[in-house]
Write an enzyme that holds these catalytic residues in place. Structure first.
Site, PDB file in Angstrom:
ATOM      1  N   HIS A  35       0.838  -1.206   0.000  1.00 51.49           N
ATOM      2  CA  HIS A  35       0.000   0.000   0.000  1.00 51.49           C
ATOM      3  C   HIS A  35       0.872   1.255   0.000  1.00 51.49           C
ATOM      4  CE1 HIS A  35      -3.318  -2.709   0.981  1.00 51.49           C
ATOM      5  NE2 HIS A  35      -4.144  -1.709   0.751  1.00 51.49           N
ATOM      6  N   LYS A  93      -9.454 -10.113   7.085  1.00 47.74           N
ATOM      7  CA  LYS A  93     -10.070 -10.666   8.296  1.00 47.74           C
ATOM      8  C   LYS A  93     -10.125  -9.606   9.387  1.00 47.74           C
ATOM      9  CE  LYS A  93      -5.989 -12.499  10.575  1.00 47.74           C
ATOM     10  NZ  LYS A  93      -5.285 -13.658  11.089  1.00 47.74           N
TER      11      LYS A  93
END
Length: 180
Positions: A35, A93
């Protein structure tokens, strides 16, 4: 069960938190360092309708061996720019923060995959390519073809948030039991 295929369109805007879906098509893995690199150098794939899987897969002999999700909340502050670029689904998650819930409103979803199911995920994946491989296996952006990966809509485009709901209910129970 609702079946989705990338590139994702406005169909994801109709999903609701708690819906069971399967996802097929191309997805891209990305963790923290990927990212950061994409923020600095640009997104190396077409983000329009894309799905980004928060995962550091194990790759060997040209195939995906294991691909469990990593904790998505680590990417809370790093997700806005890829949603602005057109990414329609984040996969991981543990849910994401309220800032991501607001960033998804009206344009995308967070899809939850159960931790500990790395072998199941890998069995439904075909390796297609890699970007930023100098970051190492876990941090590179892997391009993967999915075949009906089972997922649950954790955060929908209307502000529905399974993880936020559980957090609120847990706080209420804590207040009742311990009268803080």
């Amino acid at each position: 069960m609702i079946h989705l295929t990338t590139p994702l369109s406005d169909e994801v805007l109709e999903l609701r938190a708690g819906d069971a879906v399967t996802l097929s098509g191309t997805v891209y893995t990305a963790r923290d360092e990927a990212h950061q690199r994409m923020m600095e150098e640009g997104i190396p794939f077409d983000p329009a309708g894309a799905a980004v899987y928060h995962c550091g897969p194990v790759i060997g002999a040209g195939r995906v061996i294991a691909a469990g999700p990593t904790t998505s909340a680590r990417m809370n502050r790093l997700s806005g720019f890829i949603l602005d670029a057109g990414v329609r689904a984040l996969i991981g998650k543990g849910g994401m923060g309220p800032e991501v819930r607001e960033q998804l409103r009206g344009r995308g979803v967070y899809l939850a995959f159960t931790g500990g199911c790395a072998a199941l995920a890998a069995a439904r994946m075909t390796l297609k390519g890699v970007y930023f491989d100098d970051l190492g296996m876990a941090e590179a952006v892997w391009e993967i073809e999915l075949d009906h990966l089972p997922l649950i809509v954790g955060i929908d485009a209307h502000g529905g948030d399974l993880f936020g709901d559980v957090d609120r209910k847990a706080k209420i129970q804590f207040e009742r039991r311990f009268n803080t």
